[in-house]
Design an enzyme around this catalytic site. Structure first.
Site, short mmCIF file in Angstrom:
data_model
loop_
_atom_site.label_atom_id
_atom_site.label_comp_id
_atom_site.label_asym_id
_atom_site.label_seq_id
_atom_site.Cartn_x
_atom_site.Cartn_y
_atom_site.Cartn_z
N THR A 44 -15.34 2.72 -10.32
CA THR A 44 -16.12 1.45 -10.68
C THR A 44 -17.67 1.76 -10.62
O THR A 44 -17.92 2.79 -10.19
CB THR A 44 -15.86 0.41 -9.51
OG1 THR A 44 -16.31 1.07 -8.05
CG2 THR A 44 -14.18 0.43 -9.12
N ILE A 108 -16.42 3.71 -5.25
CA ILE A 108 -17.29 2.60 -5.09
C ILE A 108 -18.73 3.14 -5.14
O ILE A 108 -19.16 4.16 -4.24
CB ILE A 108 -16.84 1.73 -3.99
CG1 ILE A 108 -17.67 0.42 -4.12
CG2 ILE A 108 -17.05 2.49 -2.80
CD1 ILE A 108 -17.20 -0.59 -2.88
N ILE A 139 -17.61 7.88 -2.27
CA ILE A 139 -18.66 6.75 -2.49
C ILE A 139 -19.62 7.47 -3.48
O ILE A 139 -19.90 8.77 -3.73
CB ILE A 139 -19.69 7.13 -1.10
CG1 ILE A 139 -18.46 6.66 -0.11
CG2 ILE A 139 -20.80 6.24 -1.27
CD1 ILE A 139 -17.77 5.27 -0.08
N LYS A 140 -20.14 6.54 -4.28
CA LYS A 140 -20.81 7.01 -5.72
C LYS A 140 -22.57 6.86 -5.34
O LYS A 140 -22.64 5.95 -4.89
CB LYS A 140 -20.49 5.95 -6.79
CG LYS A 140 -19.23 6.42 -7.48
CD LYS A 140 -18.84 5.46 -8.69
CE LYS A 140 -19.43 6.05 -10.12
NZ LYS A 140 -19.24 5.19 -11.07
N ILE A 141 -22.72 7.97 -5.69
CA ILE A 141 -24.35 8.29 -5.30
C ILE A 141 -25.16 8.58 -6.66
O ILE A 141 -24.55 9.65 -7.29
CB ILE A 141 -24.56 9.18 -4.07
CG1 ILE A 141 -24.00 8.78 -2.88
CG2 ILE A 141 -26.28 9.40 -4.02
CD1 ILE A 141 -24.24 9.67 -1.72
#
Length: 368
Positions: A44, A108, A139-141
């Protein structure tokens, strides 16, 4: 008869859907894509949630509940998006277990407003990880300069990370180093390295869009002969770099201690130029151990008529280098292109995020 998506999976490519919505979860659509399109994960981003929530379908009750609770706009967004990701993670849990954490993943992203804020990114990565509370969340960084130390910190804390918005080989090398530094810290802290996973999202189609524009402006036969070749070449060279970096002694020692390699992920794989084959960024980027996250349109095109011929990356490094050298020879500044695309990528996600905030604000006000 084996479907093209099954053949792609057999060739070592993990198919992740680049989309998520409440309706996909509750209608059974997501489960159907797992069963019938070989989908083994979901990504996402702010644009995806902006489109899903703006469409409104499936979110009426959630927005009403947030309004009744007196939630702020950002609190409502946080609650709604983490709920979607948590519920999708539960659907993917059997795949996560079956693949020992490699697939069955749902991503996310931290707020795009934090793209240049290292400490803010670290704090929100921990907050999102705790709120979703599922082992299979990523976790998207973003791979901005400020994002690099945040990647290291998240990995060091045992949080699995999807690094996004990678365009250049130089930045990709820094991303791998940031991941390995995080693993070293996690190892020193006594964490189980086998439970920490990461993917590095290398963007493809946007590279062609920008470079093709520049090639058209140059207009020579030599320039035009390079049209629509840069995106695939750049990604192939990313895979070459991945192989090189994880063959180095420090990386090999971490893997021997139980760590996982950081898998390359092909993002932005929907074709922007209608004159190109609609499966170009799928069938030309096949190699063992990669992820391809596809918009549904690309997924369906691949299932319908994708031609999977096995590995199309590792034997093509010389050609890929020749494309990059050719671009330099005709006057395309690749470093300028990739920096522009990173800057634009952050700006686009910030714009989508602010659109989402405005949509949720209006919904909360109307529900009161």
């Amino acid at each position: 008869m084996t479907s093209p998506t099954a053949a792609l999976s057999a060739a070592g490519v993990s198919i992740w859907l680049d989309d998520l919505s409440r309706t996909r979860i509750t209608s059974g659509n997501l489960a159907d894509l797992i069963a019938n399109r070989d989908v083994v994960g979901v990504t996402t981003n702010p644009s995806i949630f902006q489109a899903a929530i703006t469409a409104g379908v499936g979110y009426e009750d959630a927005l009403a509940a947030q309004a009744a609770a007196g939630a702020s706009v950002d609190e409502a967004i946080f609650a709604i998006t983490t709920t979607d990701v948590r519920d999708a993670s539960d659907i993917f849990r059997p795949l996560y277990d079956a693949t020992k954490g490699v697939d069955g993943r749902v991503s996310i992203e931290v707020s795009p407003d934090l793209a240049h804020d290292t400490e803010g990114t670290i704090a929100q990565a921990k907050e999102l990880h705790a709120a979703v509370d599922r082992e299979n969340v990523l976790i998207k960084i973003p791979a901005t300069k400020a994002g690099l130390p945040a990647i290291t910190a998240a990995i060091a804390a045992g949080i699995s990370v999807n690094v996004t918005l990678i365009f250049s080989l130089e930045r990709y090398a820094e991303v791998i180093d940031a991941y390995l530094a995080g693993l070293e810290q996690a190892k020193a802290a006594g964490l189980d390295l086998s439970g920490i996973h990461s993917v590095a999202s290398f963007f493809v189609s946007r590279v062609d869009t920008e470079i093709d524009k520049r090639l058209a402006a140059i207009g020579t036969d030599e320039a035009l002969a390079l049209k629509s070749k840069a995106g695939v070449a750049n990604a192939r060279l990313a895979y070459e770099l991945f192989e090189q970096k994880f063959a180095e002694e420090g990386a090999k020692a971490l893997v021997a201690a139980g760590a996982n390699v950081q898998r390359p992920l092909w993002a932005s794989t929907g074709v922007k130029d209608p004159s190109l084959p609609d499966t170009l960024y799928v069938t030309e980027l096949v190699a063992a151990g990669v992820v391809n996250t596809m918009p549904e349109k690309t997924l369906e095109a691949t299932f319908d008529h994708g031609v999977v011929t096995g590995d199309t990356i590792t034997g093509a490094y010389a050609d890929a280098h020749a494309v990059v050298d050719g671009l330099a020879a005709v006057g395309v500044d690749f470093a300028d292109v990739t920096q522009l695309l990173e800057d634009e990528g952050v700006e686009k996600f910030i714009a989508s995020w602010h659109d989402l905030q405005n949509t949720v604000k209006a919904a909360l006000e109307s529900a009161q």
